[in-house]
Design a protein around this motif. Structure first.
Motif, PDB file in Angstrom:
ATOM      1  N   TRP A  47       0.845  -1.199   0.000  1.00 58.90           N
ATOM      2  CA  TRP A  47       0.000   0.000   0.000  1.00 58.90           C
ATOM      3  C   TRP A  47       0.874   1.240   0.000  1.00 58.90           C
ATOM      4  CZ3 TRP A  47      -0.369   4.036   3.546  1.00 58.90           C
ATOM      5  CH2 TRP A  47      -1.419   4.950   3.311  1.00 58.90           C
ATOM      6  N   LYS A  48       0.399   2.271  -0.699  1.00 61.37           N
ATOM      7  CA  LYS A  48       0.932   3.624  -0.601  1.00 61.37           C
ATOM      8  C   LYS A  48      -0.251   4.580  -0.681  1.00 61.37           C
ATOM      9  CE  LYS A  48       4.880   4.978  -2.212  1.00 61.37           C
ATOM     10  NZ  LYS A  48       5.945   5.392  -3.164  1.00 61.37           N
ATOM     11  N   PRO A  49      -0.129   5.802  -0.131  1.00 64.82           N
ATOM     12  CA  PRO A  49      -1.288   6.710  -0.114  1.00 64.82           C
ATOM     13  C   PRO A  49      -1.728   7.184  -1.492  1.00 64.82           C
ATOM     14  CG  PRO A  49       0.695   7.802   0.709  1.00 64.82           C
ATOM     15  CD  PRO A  49       1.015   6.345   0.607  1.00 64.82           C
ATOM     16  N   SER A  50      -0.901   6.981  -2.500  1.00 72.66           N
ATOM     17  CA  SER A  50      -1.278   7.386  -3.861  1.00 72.66           C
ATOM     18  C   SER A  50      -2.216   6.390  -4.533  1.00 72.66           C
ATOM     19  CB  SER A  50      -0.028   7.582  -4.714  1.00 72.66           C
ATOM     20  OG  SER A  50       0.866   6.502  -4.547  1.00 72.66           O
ATOM     21  N   ILE A  51      -2.453   5.238  -3.902  1.00 71.70           N
ATOM     22  CA  ILE A  51      -3.386   4.247  -4.447  1.00 71.70           C
ATOM     23  C   ILE A  51      -4.386   3.836  -3.376  1.00 71.70           C
ATOM     24  CG2 ILE A  51      -1.653   3.337  -6.042  1.00 71.70           C
ATOM     25  CD1 ILE A  51      -1.445   0.874  -4.142  1.00 71.70           C
ATOM     26  N   LYS A  52      -5.459   3.175  -3.801  1.00 76.85           N
ATOM     27  CA  LYS A  52      -6.397   2.577  -2.871  1.00 76.85           C
ATOM     28  C   LYS A  52      -6.824   1.229  -3.437  1.00 76.85           C
ATOM     29  CE  LYS A  52     -10.335   5.147  -4.793  1.00 76.85           C
ATOM     30  NZ  LYS A  52     -11.461   6.060  -4.478  1.00 76.85           N
ATOM     31  N   TRP A  53      -7.113   0.299  -2.551  1.00 81.18           N
ATOM     32  CA  TRP A  53      -7.501  -1.051  -2.950  1.00 81.18           C
ATOM     33  C   TRP A  53      -9.014  -1.204  -2.898  1.00 81.18           C
ATOM     34  CZ3 TRP A  53      -4.454  -4.167  -5.482  1.00 81.18           C
ATOM     35  CH2 TRP A  53      -3.074  -4.091  -5.304  1.00 81.18           C
ATOM     36  N   HIS A  98      -8.508  -5.062  -6.874  1.00 84.58           N
ATOM     37  CA  HIS A  98      -7.818  -4.225  -7.859  1.00 84.58           C
ATOM     38  C   HIS A  98      -7.469  -2.883  -7.234  1.00 84.58           C
ATOM     39  CE1 HIS A  98     -11.904  -2.507  -8.481  1.00 84.58           C
ATOM     40  NE2 HIS A  98     -11.257  -1.435  -8.892  1.00 84.58           N
ATOM     41  N   LEU A  99      -6.451  -2.267  -7.772  1.00 81.86           N
ATOM     42  CA  LEU A  99      -6.022  -0.965  -7.252  1.00 81.86           C
ATOM     43  C   LEU A  99      -6.520   0.156  -8.155  1.00 81.86           C
ATOM     44  CD1 LEU A  99      -3.366   0.395  -8.927  1.00 81.86           C
ATOM     45  CD2 LEU A  99      -2.264  -1.600  -7.960  1.00 81.86           C
ATOM     46  N   GLU A 100      -6.756   1.299  -7.548  1.00 83.33           N
ATOM     47  CA  GLU A 100      -7.122   2.511  -8.268  1.00 83.33           C
ATOM     48  C   GLU A 100      -6.272   3.660  -7.747  1.00 83.33           C
ATOM     49  OE1 GLU A 100     -11.286   3.231  -7.789  1.00 83.33           O
ATOM     50  OE2 GLU A 100     -11.900   1.408  -8.878  1.00 83.33           O
ATOM     51  N   LYS A 109       0.841  13.328  -7.201  1.00 85.18           N
ATOM     52  CA  LYS A 109       0.564  13.020  -8.602  1.00 85.18           C
ATOM     53  C   LYS A 109       1.754  12.358  -9.295  1.00 85.18           C
ATOM     54  CE  LYS A 109      -1.533  15.038 -12.722  1.00 85.18           C
ATOM     55  NZ  LYS A 109      -2.118  16.268 -13.327  1.00 85.18           N
ATOM     56  N   ALA A 110       2.942  12.678  -8.885  1.00 82.28           N
ATOM     57  CA  ALA A 110       4.134  12.068  -9.479  1.00 82.28           C
ATOM     58  C   ALA A 110       4.186  10.561  -9.243  1.00 82.28           C
ATOM     59  CB  ALA A 110       5.395  12.730  -8.922  1.00 82.28           C
ATOM     60  N   ASP A 111       3.416  10.083  -8.261  1.00 84.03           N
ATOM     61  CA  ASP A 111       3.396   8.648  -7.930  1.00 84.03           C
ATOM     62  C   ASP A 111       2.139   7.958  -8.480  1.00 84.03           C
ATOM     63  OD1 ASP A 111       4.778   6.507  -6.715  1.00 84.03           O
ATOM     64  OD2 ASP A 111       3.431   6.555  -4.991  1.00 84.03           O
ATOM     65  N   TRP A 112       1.396   8.625  -9.341  1.00 81.61           N
ATOM     66  CA  TRP A 112       0.183   8.034  -9.907  1.00 81.61           C
ATOM     67  C   TRP A 112       0.544   7.153 -11.113  1.00 81.61           C
ATOM     68  CZ3 TRP A 112      -3.824  12.650 -10.036  1.00 81.61           C
ATOM     69  CH2 TRP A 112      -4.169  12.981  -8.721  1.00 81.61           C
ATOM     70  N   ASN A 113       1.320   6.152 -10.853  1.00 82.13           N
ATOM     71  CA  ASN A 113       1.760   5.224 -11.895  1.00 82.13           C
ATOM     72  C   ASN A 113       1.148   3.860 -11.586  1.00 82.13           C
ATOM     73  OD1 ASN A 113       3.168   3.416 -13.578  1.00 82.13           O
ATOM     74  ND2 ASN A 113       5.006   4.681 -13.555  1.00 82.13           N
ATOM     75  N   GLU A 114       0.005   3.587 -12.184  1.00 77.96           N
ATOM     76  CA  GLU A 114      -0.754   2.376 -11.865  1.00 77.96           C
ATOM     77  C   GLU A 114       0.029   1.105 -12.193  1.00 77.96           C
ATOM     78  OE1 GLU A 114      -5.002   0.800 -13.382  1.00 77.96           O
ATOM     79  OE2 GLU A 114      -5.036   2.797 -12.468  1.00 77.96           O
ATOM     80  N   GLY A 115       0.728   1.113 -13.323  1.00 75.54           N
ATOM     81  CA  GLY A 115       1.502  -0.059 -13.715  1.00 75.54           C
ATOM     82  C   GLY A 115       2.615  -0.369 -12.729  1.00 75.54           C
ATOM     83  N   LYS A 116       3.276   0.677 -12.240  1.00 72.74           N
ATOM     84  CA  LYS A 116       4.345   0.479 -11.258  1.00 72.74           C
ATOM     85  C   LYS A 116       3.810  -0.192 -10.001  1.00 72.74           C
ATOM     86  CE  LYS A 116       5.547   3.627  -8.303  1.00 72.74           C
ATOM     87  NZ  LYS A 116       6.084   4.848  -7.642  1.00 72.74           N
ATOM     88  N   HIS A 117       2.708   0.333  -9.471  1.00 68.77           N
ATOM     89  CA  HIS A 117       2.150  -0.211  -8.234  1.00 68.77           C
ATOM     90  C   HIS A 117       1.642  -1.647  -8.426  1.00 68.77           C
ATOM     91  CE1 HIS A 117       2.634   3.525  -6.126  1.00 68.77           C
ATOM     92  NE2 HIS A 117       1.934   4.178  -7.025  1.00 68.77           N
ATOM     93  N   TYR A 118       1.092  -1.921  -9.599  1.00 73.91           N
ATOM     94  CA  TYR A 118       0.630  -3.280  -9.879  1.00 73.91           C
ATOM     95  C   TYR A 118       1.808  -4.266  -9.859  1.00 73.91           C
ATOM     96  CZ  TYR A 118      -0.628  -7.303 -12.745  1.00 73.91           C
ATOM     97  OH  TYR A 118      -0.805  -8.590 -13.221  1.00 73.91           O
ATOM     98  N   ASN A 119       2.909  -3.915 -10.504  1.00 75.14           N
ATOM     99  CA  ASN A 119       4.072  -4.799 -10.543  1.00 75.14           C
ATOM    100  C   ASN A 119       4.642  -5.045  -9.150  1.00 75.14           C
ATOM    101  OD1 ASN A 119       3.958  -5.064 -13.332  1.00 75.14           O
ATOM    102  ND2 ASN A 119       5.341  -3.348 -13.709  1.00 75.14           N
ATOM    103  N   ILE A 120       4.698  -3.991  -8.348  1.00 74.62           N
ATOM    104  CA  ILE A 120       5.208  -4.138  -6.986  1.00 74.62           C
ATOM    105  C   ILE A 120       4.274  -5.030  -6.163  1.00 74.62           C
ATOM    106  CG2 ILE A 120       5.807  -2.935  -4.849  1.00 74.62           C
ATOM    107  CD1 ILE A 120       6.418  -0.470  -6.612  1.00 74.62           C
ATOM    108  N   ALA A 121       2.963  -4.798  -6.296  1.00 79.05           N
ATOM    109  CA  ALA A 121       1.989  -5.584  -5.549  1.00 79.05           C
ATOM    110  C   ALA A 121       2.080  -7.065  -5.894  1.00 79.05           C
ATOM    111  CB  ALA A 121       0.579  -5.066  -5.807  1.00 79.05           C
ATOM    112  N   ASP A 237      12.151   4.514  -7.817  1.00 79.75           N
ATOM    113  CA  ASP A 237      12.908   4.190  -9.021  1.00 79.75           C
ATOM    114  C   ASP A 237      12.255   3.081  -9.855  1.00 79.75           C
ATOM    115  OD1 ASP A 237      14.839   6.051  -8.349  1.00 79.75           O
ATOM    116  OD2 ASP A 237      16.008   4.599  -7.199  1.00 79.75           O
ATOM    117  N   GLU A 238      11.118   2.561  -9.381  1.00 75.25           N
ATOM    118  CA  GLU A 238      10.431   1.495 -10.118  1.00 75.25           C
ATOM    119  C   GLU A 238       9.833   2.039 -11.405  1.00 75.25           C
ATOM    120  OE1 GLU A 238       9.986  -1.715  -9.480  1.00 75.25           O
ATOM    121  OE2 GLU A 238      10.861  -1.895  -7.480  1.00 75.25           O
ATOM    122  N   GLU A 239       9.777   1.209 -12.425  1.00 75.61           N
ATOM    123  CA  GLU A 239       9.118   1.569 -13.673  1.00 75.61           C
ATOM    124  C   GLU A 239       8.035   0.549 -13.982  1.00 75.61           C
ATOM    125  OE1 GLU A 239      11.969   1.893 -16.733  1.00 75.61           O
ATOM    126  OE2 GLU A 239      13.047   3.582 -15.832  1.00 75.61           O
TER     127      GLU A 239
END
Length: 240
Positions: A47-53, A98-100, A109-121, A237-239
């Motif tokens: 979890w990070k505050p830039s996303i919600k489950w 799923h994450l949103e 906003k700089a951390d609003w990278n849905e693909g990055k968070h999905y890969n980490i999760a 640094d994740e992509e």
């Protein structure tokens, strides 16, 4: 964009209830896991505050069984008292969530990278989560492993119809994840009409779409800017 994770969570005991049911000495679990508990487990995975489950579905794998245990409690005024807790035992659930992006924090906003968070999760699911997993309460330890939702056999695969559990606690909407305008700056309690469908599947509505909702109190959103959240710069640094 892929944003769905699937995992299995299991443990010897679980206790799912609404907060108001835990004030007194006696505690009794619902037969079904609550949305809030499963969401908390998912956030313990990553979890990070830039996303919600958003929890979409839960599949109950083991037969629903309960066990009542005596617990010796420390009384506030001194002394001890005996209480009885009713737990679910030998629980096992498949979860799809799923994450949103959480638009309530434009400063992130700089951390609003849905693909990055999905890969980490996905990686965190394989590792069993980043934090300790609890099944409703801290004394009920849980464990997470990857799975494919719908695979493997459930005790309820041959259930001929649906089972209604009636009016049930769903979860809490805090202002940091509020979607509806009327939920902004408020803490809202959500309820739904729980139904276990064929194959032991629960399909949760989104919090803002629950049929019964009650505002508990006014509440300010938790700040998550620089200097207020130690994990803010993790995985920068994740992509995707």
């Amino acid at each position: 964009m892929q944003n769905i994770i699937e995992y299995e969570v299991y443990g010897d005991y679980a206790l799912f209830s609404e907060p108001g049911m835990r004030i007194g000495g006696e505690k009794t679990s619902y037969h079904l896991p609550t949305y809030e508990a499963i969401k908390g487990i998912t956030e313990s995975i990553y979890w990070k505050p830039s996303i919600k489950w958003i929890v979409d579905s839960v599949r109950i794998m083991n037969p629903i069984q309960t066990e009542t245990r005596g617990v010796l409690l420390q009384k506030y005024g001194g002394g001890k008292d005996l209480a009885y807790y009713t737990y679910l035992k030998n629980v096992r659930y498949q979860v799809r969530a799923h994450l949103e992006i959480n638009g309530n924090y434009p400063e992130l906003k700089a951390d609003w990278n849905e693909g990055k968070h999905y890969n980490i999760a996905q990686r965190m699911v394989k590792r069993g989560g980043r934090r300790d997993i609890f099944l409703g309460t801290r004394e009920c330890q849980g464990f997470v492993v990857p799975c494919v939702f719908g695979e493997d056999r459930s005790f309820y695969d041959n259930m001929p119809g649906e089972v209604s559990y009636g009016f049930m606690y769903h979860g809490i909407t805090y202002p940091n994840e509020a979607v509806l305008p009327e939920d902004k700056w408020k803490m809202t309690l959500n309820f739904w009409n729980a139904v276990m469908k064929t194959k032991g599947i629960l399909e949760f509505p989104k919090p803002e779409k629950c049929p019964r909702r009650r505002v508990i109190k006014k509440m300010e959103p938790t700040p998550f800017g620089k200097g207020t959240f130690s994990g803010l710069m993790e995985f920068t640094d994740e992509e995707a």
